[in-house]
Design an enzyme around this catalytic site. Structure first.
Site, PDB file in Angstrom:
ATOM      1  N   ASP A   5       0.829  -1.198   0.000  1.00 43.64           N
ATOM      2  CA  ASP A   5       0.000   0.000   0.000  1.00 43.64           C
ATOM      3  C   ASP A   5       0.872   1.260   0.000  1.00 43.64           C
ATOM      4  O   ASP A   5       2.054   1.234  -0.367  1.00 43.64           O
ATOM      5  CB  ASP A   5      -0.966  -0.042   1.188  1.00 43.64           C
ATOM      6  CG  ASP A   5      -2.280   0.675   0.909  1.00 43.64           C
ATOM      7  OD1 ASP A   5      -2.302   1.920   0.993  1.00 43.64           O
ATOM      8  OD2 ASP A   5      -3.280   0.000   0.617  1.00 43.64           O
TER       9      ASP A   5
ATOM     10  N   ASP B  48      -6.300   4.764  -5.673  1.00 45.83           N
ATOM     11  CA  ASP B  48      -6.946   5.538  -4.614  1.00 45.83           C
ATOM     12  C   ASP B  48      -7.244   6.961  -5.075  1.00 45.83           C
ATOM     13  O   ASP B  48      -6.652   7.462  -6.037  1.00 45.83           O
ATOM     14  CB  ASP B  48      -6.058   5.557  -3.369  1.00 45.83           C
ATOM     15  CG  ASP B  48      -6.869   5.526  -2.076  1.00 45.83           C
ATOM     16  OD1 ASP B  48      -8.051   5.904  -2.102  1.00 45.83           O
ATOM     17  OD2 ASP B  48      -6.310   5.118  -1.042  1.00 45.83           O
TER      18      ASP B  48
ATOM     19  N   ASP C 111     -12.955   2.232   4.269  1.00 43.73           N
ATOM     20  CA  ASP C 111     -11.779   2.192   5.134  1.00 43.73           C
ATOM     21  C   ASP C 111     -12.102   1.631   6.510  1.00 43.73           C
ATOM     22  O   ASP C 111     -11.198   1.284   7.274  1.00 43.73           O
ATOM     23  CB  ASP C 111     -11.200   3.602   5.306  1.00 43.73           C
ATOM     24  CG  ASP C 111     -10.372   4.043   4.103  1.00 43.73           C
ATOM     25  OD1 ASP C 111     -10.002   3.183   3.286  1.00 43.73           O
ATOM     26  OD2 ASP C 111     -10.104   5.255   3.985  1.00 43.73           O
TER      27      ASP C 111
END
Length: 725
Positions: free
Chosen positions: A367, A479, A541
Site C-alpha cells: 500500500d 486511490d 476504510d
C-alpha cells in the site's frame, strides 16, 4: 423482447418477459410517460392526458383552450420555462441569453443491440440479440437544438438504460446549462424514497422515508461522487420488503458530479430525475457540436428489494464489468496498510508475505509509502518512483521475491493527486486544480491534479507505465482521497472525468492481466462507472466487523458481491476501537472479496490456524459467494441486533447462509431463521448434518444448531442439494 411503435395509438412499447415501459405522443409532439411496471401483453390505450382546466397553468401556443398544460403532463424529458414549473431535465441558452426551451418529437429509430457511448463508461452487449434500442429524435426548430433520447431494454433483465445526445443544428452558438440523462413522471406519490447516504467510514447507509410534497435533492458538488451521497434513488411501494413488492431503482453510470431530484407536485405526481449536476456545469455547443450525457440505469422489480438488487448485480456483472477478471474468481489478499502504515522496510514486507503464503493467502498488496520520500501523508504524491531507502533492491526484486513464495504482487497508486512537497509540483505548480489569484484549499495535505489537461495525463501515464513495464504486477489499488475545490470553469469537472476515463481505458487495455481495484478513502467513489474499468472496489476504510455489516448490506442494494473488497483487520479495530471475534471478522469479510489487513507476523498460533481455515473455506466456496445470487434476509438497520444473508447458486443446488449477532441478551428468545432463494422442491444436506427440504427451510425455518452466546458472534451454514423430492 421487443420495441413496438403503434401508429394507431401513437405509443412506444418497450417490453420483455418481466417489464413494460410505454411512451405516448401527446398533441402529436410531446413525449408523455404512459406506463412502467409489470409486463403488459399489449398496449391498446393511447395518450390519455385528462383534458380539464387545472387553473393557473400555462397552455402551449398551439392549443386554443385551457385544458392542456405541460405543467401537469407526465413528461419523458421536460424543458425549461415553457409552462412546466417543475424541475426540468435540460436547459440551453442562446447568445442573447434566452432560455425558454422545448424539444418536441421529430422522428424515431428502433434497432437491435446497443450503441457505445464514446469516451464514457456504459453498459454493453456482446450479441445484438441481448438488447433492443429506441432512439427518439426531438428538436427545437427555433434554435436548431436537437436531442436523441436513447432507451435500451435488455432481453432477460427488468432493466432500461437511458442517455441523451444533444446536437446544435443551428447557426449560432448555444450554451448547455443543464443536461440530465433521464426523467420519469409517476401519476401518484404513494411511495417510499430509498437513498444510500453516508460519510467516510460509514458509507451507503440505508435510509427509507415516505415521500412528501416538495423537492428532495441528492447531489455531489465535490468534483466526483462521494461518501456523502450515492448516485442512486429508489422508489418503493410502502409495503415493499426485501422479498416482495414493487421497487424502482435509478442509478447513474458516472463518477463526476451528479444530481438526483425527487419532486412531488401539487397534484401528488412524482418526478424522478438523474444526471450531471448543473451546479458547476456549462457546455458550449458551436454549430454541429454534440454533447453526450452519461447513462442512467433504471430497474423495476415486483419481487422486492432483492429483486431490484439482483437485476443490478446481473446487469453490472454481465454487461458493465469487462475483461479478463469479469467472471474470474478474485484472489484472497493481504494488504500491509493497517499492519505497518508508512513504517515498513523491504525485510518487513517479505516477512509478512512469507507468513501470509503459509496461511494460503494468494496476493500481497504493498500500500501507500513505497514511492518518493513518502514517510507520511504530507509529501511525494505525483512522484511515482521508488523510495530506495525503504526498498533498496527495488520493486522488481520485491515482486519477484513475493512471486517466488507462490503469491501474486499488487501495488497502491493515487494518480489523481499531487503533493506540494513533490518534485512534480515544483516543476508544474499550475497542474494542480486551482483558481488563479485565489489561495488554495488543502485536503489531507494534498491537491488534485488536473486530468482535464492532456500534458498532465501523459505525464502520469508515462510514470505509471514505466513501473508497470518493468515490475511484474498482478493487481493495482487506485486511490482517490480528496474532493475538488477552486474549480475554474463550467466544463472543467466533466472534462476531468473524460480525461480520467481516457487514462483508465489506456491502462486496462495495455495491461489486461492486472486486476484493478478502485478506492476513494474507501467507498467514496464506489459507483457503476468505476466497475467499467476496475471490477472491484475497496468498500470502506472502516474494517470493523459490526459496522461492515451495515456498510456491506447497503452496498449490495446495487453493487454485485464480486465488486466488494472486504478485509479482516486486527483488534482493537483501528477505526472504532472495538474488539470482535476473529470468527465474526472472517465471516463478514468472506461475504465479499476476502482479504486481510494486519501484520500476519503478530498473529498467535491459534489465530494463524483460524485464518488458515477461513482462507481454505473461502477458496472452496468463493465462486458461490462472488458470483451466486445474493439475498438479504435480516437487516442491521431494523434494530433486532441480527443480520443475515444467503448466497445461492444459479441452479439452486448449493447455498451459504450467514447469521450475525451484534449485542447479546440474557435469556433471549431463540430466533427461527427463514432462508430464501432455495428451490422448494429440492432436499438439502446442511453442514451441521440436518437434511431438510427447501420448502421447510424457507417457509417454516430453522434454529441455529448452537445458541450464540456473547456479543459479536456469527455462524454459517452450507447447504448442498441431495436430491429432488
Amino acid at each position: 423482447m421487443s420495441i413496438i411503435f403503434s401508429e394507431e395509438t401513437k405509443t412506444f412499447h418497450l417490453s420483455n418477459q418481466l417489464v413494460s415501459y410505454v411512451i405516448a405522443i401527446e398533441e402529436d409532439r410531446y413525449l408523455a410517460h404512459h406506463y412502467w411496471g409489470k409486463r403488459l401483453n399489449k398496449v391498446m390505450s393511447g395518450a390519455d392526458y385528462p383534458r380539464r382546466d387545472f387553473s393557473h397553468f400555462a397552455n402551449p401556443h398551439h392549443v386554443d383552450h385551457r385544458e392542456f398544460s405541460l405543467g401537469t403532463l407526465l413528461q419523458e424529458f421536460p424543458g425549461a420555462d415553457v409552462g412546466d414549473h417543475r424541475e426540468y431535465a435540460y436547459k440551453y441558452t442562446d447568445e442573447k441569453g434566452h432560455h425558454a426551451n422545448q424539444l418536441v418529437y421529430k422522428s424515431h429509430e428502433i434497432f437491435k443491440g446497443k450503441k457505445e457511448l464514446e469516451g464514457l463508461p456504459h453498459t454493453y452487449v456482446t450479441d445484438e440479440a441481448q438488447a433492443e434500442t429506441l432512439e427518439i429524435l426531438v428538436e427545437d426548430s427555433i434554435t436548431g437544438m436537437e436531442a436523441t433520447l436513447s432507451y435500451t431494454i435488455f432481453e432477460k433483465q427488468p432493466v432500461i438504460t437511458r442517455s441523451v445526445k444533444f446536437k446544435n443544428q443551428g447557426k449560432e452558438t448555444l450554451h448547455l446549462n443543464r443536461a440530465l440523462s433521464m426523467s420519469v413522471d409517476f401519476w401518484n406519490a404513494n411511495y417510499d424514497l430509498l437513498q444510500l447516504p453516508g460519510a467516510w467510514s460509514r458509507e451507503r447507509e440505508v435510509v427509507r422515508s415516505p415521500l412528501v410534497r416538495g423537492i428532495h435533492k441528492l447531489d455531489s458538488k465535490r468534483g466526483t461522487t462521494s461518501h456523502t451521497y450515492q448516485p442512486f434513488i429508489g422508489l418503493l411501494d410502502p409495503n415493499t420488503t426485501e422479498q416482495a413488492g414493487d421497487a424502482y431503482g435509478f442509478q447513474f453510470v458516472y463518477s463526476g458530479e451528479f444530481v438526483g431530484h425527487v419532486e412531488v407536485d401539487s397534484f401528488s405526481q412524482t418526478r424522478i430525475q438523474l444526471g450531471i449536476n448543473p451546479e458547476h456545469f456549462e457546455w458550449t455547443l458551436k454549430p454541429e457540436d454534440t454533447f453526450q450525457t452519461p447513462e442512467a440505469v433504471m430497474v423495476y422489480s415486483d419481487e422486492g428489494l432483492n429483486g431490484m438488487s439482483q437485476a443490478y448485480h446481473k446487469l453490472y456483472q454481465n454487461h458493465l464489468i469487462r475483461g479478463e477478471h469479469q467472471h474470474k474468481e478474485r484472489p484472497v489478499l493481504i494488504n500491509n496498510w493497517e499492519g505497518t502504515y508508512f513504517d515498513f522496510t523491504e525485510d518487513k514486507i517479505l516477512e509478512m508475505a512469507e507468513t501470509a503464503s503459509e496461511l494460503g493467502i494468494e496476493l500481497f498488496v504493498l500500500d501507500d509509502g513505497w514511492f518518493g520520500k513518502r514517510d507520511d501523508d504530507t509529501t511525494s504524491l505525483g512522484d511515482w518512483f521508488i523510495d530506495r531507502a525503504k526498498l533498496p533492491n527495488g520493486l522488481k526484486k520485491l515482486s519477484e521475491a513475493i512471486h517466488d513464495k507462490g503469491m501474486q504482487f499488487g501495488l497502491w497508486f493515487e494518480p489523481e493527486m499531487i503533493s506540494e512537497e513533490s518534485e512534480l509540483y515544483k516543476k508544474h505548480p499550475d497542474w494542480a486544480i486551482h483558481t488563479p489569484n485565489r489561495p488554495l484549499s488543502r485536503g489531507r495535505h494534498q491537491l488534485v491534479i488536473d486530468f482535464s489537461r492532456k500534458e498532465v495525463r501523459e505525464n502520469i501515464l508515462a510514470q505509471m507505465k514505466k513501473i508497470l513495464d518493468e515490475v511484474p504486477i498482478d493487481y493495482i489499488k487506485w486511490d482517490y482521497n480528496r474532493n475538488m475545490t477552486e474549480l475554474t470553469s463550467g466544463e472543467m469537472t466533466h472534462r476531468y472525468m473524460l480525461g480520467l476515463y481516457e487514462v483508465m481505458e489506456e491502462l486496462v487495455t495495455s495491461y489486461p492481466n492486472i486486476l484493478f481495484e478502485s478506492c476513494s478513502g474507501g467507498g467514496g467513489r464506489y459507483d457503476p462507472s468505476m466497475l467499467y474499468y476496475m471490477p472491484q472496489t475497496w468498500t470502506s476504510d472502516n474494517t470493523d466487523a459490526a459496522q461492515r455489516l451495515e456498510i456491506q448490506y447497503g452496498t449490495t442494494m446495487t453493487m454485485p458481491v464480486s465488486s466488494m473488497g472486504a478485509h479482516v483487520s486486527a483488534v482493537p479495530n483501528h477505526q472504532v476501537n472495538r474488539i470482535t471475534s476473529l470468527k465474526m471478522r472472517g465471516d463478514v469479510a468472506m461475504s465479499g472479496n476476502l482479504g486481510y489487513e494486519l501484520d500476519t507476523t503478530k498473529l498467535t498460533n491459534d489465530e494463524k490456524e483460524t485464518v488458515k481455515a477461513q482462507v481454505e473455506f473461502y477458496k472452496k466456496h468463493r465462486k458461490l459467494i462472488q458470483f451466486g445470487d445474493f439475498y438479504r434476509i435480516l437487516s442491521p438497520y431494523e434494530g433486532t441486533n441480527q443480520t443475515s444473508w444467503i448466497f445461492v447458486s444459479e441452479d439452486q443446488s448449493e447455498a451459504l447462509y450467514s447469521f450475525f449477532q451484534i449485542m447479546d441478551h440474557a435469556n433471549k428468545p431463540r430466533p427461527r431463521l427463514k432462508l430464501t432463494g432455495l428451490d422448494p422442491n429440492k432436499v438439502y444436506q446442511l453442514s451441521d448434518g440436518r437434511v431438510l427440504g427447501g420448502d421447510e427451510l424457507m417457509y417454516r425455518g430453522i434454529f441455529l444448531e448452537t445458541d450464540l452466546v456473547g456479543d459479536y458472534q456469527s455462524d454459517q451454514i452450507y447447504l448442498k442439494e441431495l436430491s429432488e423430492s
